[in-house]
Design a protein around this motif. Structure first.
Motif, PDB file in Angstrom:
ATOM      1  N   ARG A  55     -30.032  84.417  63.568  1.00 52.98           N
ATOM      2  CA  ARG A  55     -29.502  84.225  62.219  1.00 52.98           C
ATOM      3  C   ARG A  55     -27.997  83.978  62.261  1.00 52.98           C
ATOM      4  O   ARG A  55     -27.469  83.142  61.511  1.00 52.98           O
ATOM      5  CB  ARG A  55     -29.814  85.446  61.344  1.00 52.98           C
ATOM      6  N   SER A  56     -27.312  84.701  63.130  1.00 48.95           N
ATOM      7  CA  SER A  56     -25.856  84.529  63.252  1.00 48.95           C
ATOM      8  C   SER A  56     -25.518  83.112  63.716  1.00 48.95           C
ATOM      9  O   SER A  56     -24.606  82.462  63.174  1.00 48.95           O
ATOM     10  CB  SER A  56     -25.296  85.550  64.242  1.00 48.95           C
ATOM     11  N   LEU A  57     -26.236  82.608  64.715  1.00 44.88           N
ATOM     12  CA  LEU A  57     -26.010  81.253  65.205  1.00 44.88           C
ATOM     13  C   LEU A  57     -26.286  80.213  64.121  1.00 44.88           C
ATOM     14  O   LEU A  57     -25.562  79.221  63.991  1.00 44.88           O
ATOM     15  CB  LEU A  57     -26.894  80.975  66.424  1.00 44.88           C
ATOM     16  N   THR A  58     -27.328  80.457  63.329  1.00 43.80           N
ATOM     17  CA  THR A  58     -27.675  79.518  62.263  1.00 43.80           C
ATOM     18  C   THR A  58     -26.610  79.507  61.171  1.00 43.80           C
ATOM     19  O   THR A  58     -26.245  78.442  60.652  1.00 43.80           O
ATOM     20  CB  THR A  58     -29.050  79.873  61.665  1.00 43.80           C
ATOM     21  N   MET A  59     -26.079  80.677  60.824  1.00 46.62           N
ATOM     22  CA  MET A  59     -25.014  80.739  59.821  1.00 46.62           C
ATOM     23  C   MET A  59     -23.741  80.069  60.330  1.00 46.62           C
ATOM     24  O   MET A  59     -23.044  79.381  59.577  1.00 46.62           O
ATOM     25  CB  MET A  59     -24.749  82.188  59.422  1.00 46.62           C
ATOM     26  N   GLU A  60     -23.451  80.252  61.612  1.00 49.44           N
ATOM     27  CA  GLU A  60     -22.296  79.569  62.204  1.00 49.44           C
ATOM     28  C   GLU A  60     -22.485  78.053  62.151  1.00 49.44           C
ATOM     29  O   GLU A  60     -21.534  77.305  61.870  1.00 49.44           O
ATOM     30  CB  GLU A  60     -22.112  80.005  63.661  1.00 49.44           C
ATOM     31  N   CYS A  61     -23.696  77.615  62.404  1.00 54.15           N
ATOM     32  CA  CYS A  61     -23.990  76.187  62.388  1.00 54.15           C
ATOM     33  C   CYS A  61     -23.863  75.627  60.970  1.00 54.15           C
ATOM     34  O   CYS A  61     -23.324  74.531  60.772  1.00 54.15           O
ATOM     35  CB  CYS A  61     -25.396  75.948  62.936  1.00 54.15           C
ATOM     36  N   GLU A  62     -24.327  76.370  59.979  1.00 54.84           N
ATOM     37  CA  GLU A  62     -24.202  75.939  58.590  1.00 54.84           C
ATOM     38  C   GLU A  62     -22.730  75.780  58.207  1.00 54.84           C
ATOM     39  O   GLU A  62     -22.345  74.814  57.552  1.00 54.84           O
ATOM     40  CB  GLU A  62     -24.872  76.949  57.657  1.00 54.84           C
ATOM     41  N   ALA A  63     -21.917  76.759  58.607  1.00 51.97           N
ATOM     42  CA  ALA A  63     -20.492  76.699  58.305  1.00 51.97           C
ATOM     43  C   ALA A  63     -19.846  75.497  58.975  1.00 51.97           C
ATOM     44  O   ALA A  63     -18.991  74.816  58.391  1.00 51.97           O
ATOM     45  CB  ALA A  63     -19.810  77.995  58.745  1.00 51.97           C
ATOM     46  N   ALA A  64     -20.273  75.202  60.198  1.00 52.96           N
ATOM     47  CA  ALA A  64     -19.709  74.062  60.931  1.00 52.96           C
ATOM     48  C   ALA A  64     -20.093  72.740  60.274  1.00 52.96           C
ATOM     49  O   ALA A  64     -19.280  71.814  60.200  1.00 52.96           O
ATOM     50  CB  ALA A  64     -20.189  74.090  62.383  1.00 52.96           C
ATOM     51  N   PHE A  65     -21.318  72.654  59.775  1.00 56.69           N
ATOM     52  CA  PHE A  65     -21.779  71.422  59.133  1.00 56.69           C
ATOM     53  C   PHE A  65     -20.958  71.091  57.887  1.00 56.69           C
ATOM     54  O   PHE A  65     -20.747  69.917  57.568  1.00 56.69           O
ATOM     55  CB  PHE A  65     -23.258  71.536  58.737  1.00 56.69           C
ATOM     56  N   THR A  66     -20.505  72.115  57.174  1.00 61.21           N
ATOM     57  CA  THR A  66     -19.786  71.889  55.915  1.00 61.21           C
ATOM     58  C   THR A  66     -18.273  71.916  56.084  1.00 61.21           C
ATOM     59  O   THR A  66     -17.546  71.816  55.101  1.00 61.21           O
ATOM     60  CB  THR A  66     -20.193  72.957  54.886  1.00 61.21           C
ATOM     61  N   SER A  67     -17.800  72.047  57.305  1.00 61.20           N
ATOM     62  CA  SER A  67     -16.357  72.128  57.544  1.00 61.20           C
ATOM     63  C   SER A  67     -15.737  70.733  57.615  1.00 61.20           C
ATOM     64  O   SER A  67     -16.432  69.726  57.695  1.00 61.20           O
ATOM     65  CB  SER A  67     -16.080  72.873  58.849  1.00 61.20           C
TER      66      SER A  67
END
Length: 238
Positions: A116-128
């Motif tokens: 879940r942590s990796l997925t949340m990091e990935c979501e944040a990266a996609f919208t950065s």
């Protein structure tokens, strides 16, 4: 894309392996365009090394089908073809689906928290607005998938998947570019579905979510190839 912008200098220790690892990393994460020619001298200057380790690394990558050697001794990133796309998608679904099924009973509560942590990091990266977003999101996506695959404990299948990801680099890059143009569904949509299925112990749903995640990127490229072919036909008969 100029290969110089996708590579970082390497240190002098274990030079041959470091050069190979740097080129391999760039290919896996889709940092080099399909069809891009790789000149040994240019790469040696970028990596701040001699031509010998670069030549050896390129030879290894050609043997692994990550690069291709042309008759004029030029080495290039393979061009995208429908045949290779279909072959890679099929192989990845088979092997990675099996690894996901093997990993399911071995994952713990702590493992799900990490996913879940990796997925949340990935979501944040996609919208950065990070100019290095494609590389960052690719690394996080790789970390997410291989966290699951390594949990399967198969010393035989992991190298097979690594080889498939290496060959998939140009398709990953193309899919990321198309995704940004279309503003398609979230890049982590299927990750959440996969985590939920794994937590429930539902093997069938987990494998389905994993395959949906793999095929989504390949389908973006497949549709673009079809659009290009249809456009060429229309021009020919126009």
């Amino acid at each position: 894309m100029n290969p110089r912008g996708a590579l970082s200098p390497v240190g002098r220790e274990t030079l041959h392996d470091r050069v190979y690892a740097e080129l391999r990393r760039s290919l896996i994460h889709g940092m080099l365009d399909a069809g891009a020619s790789l000149r040994i001298q240019d790469l040696a200057e970028t990596l701040q090394t001699s031509t010998m380790p670069v030549r050896e690394a390129l030879g290894r990558l050609v043997s692994e089908q990550a690069l291709e050697s042309l008759p004029n001794r030029t080495v290039r990133v393979p061009v995208i073809t429908r045949e290779k796309l279909d072959d890679l998608a099929r192989a990845r679904c088979l092997i990675e689906g099996e690894l996901t099924a093997l990993a399911l009973p071995k994952l713990s509560v702590e493992d799900f928290e990490r996913l879940r942590s990796l997925t949340m990091e990935c979501e944040a990266a996609f919208t950065s607005d990070d100019p290095d977003k494609p590389h960052h999101t690719s690394e996080l996506n790789h970390a997410f998938h291989f966290y699951i695959y390594r949990a399967a404990g198969s010393a035989v299948l992991i190298p097979v998947v690594e080889s498939l990801w290496l060959q998939s680099g140009p398709y990953v890059r193309a899919a990321a570019q198309i995704h940004d143009e279309l503003r398609d569904m979230s890049g982590t949509h299927h990750h959440w579905a996969l985590i939920e299925a794994l937590e429930r112990g539902d093997k069938a749903r987990a494998v389905k979510a994993l395959k949906n995640d793999i095929t989504r990127s390949f389908n973006l490229v497949r549709r673009r190839l079809a659009d290009t072919e249809n456009g060429e036909e229309a021009r020919a008969y126009g």
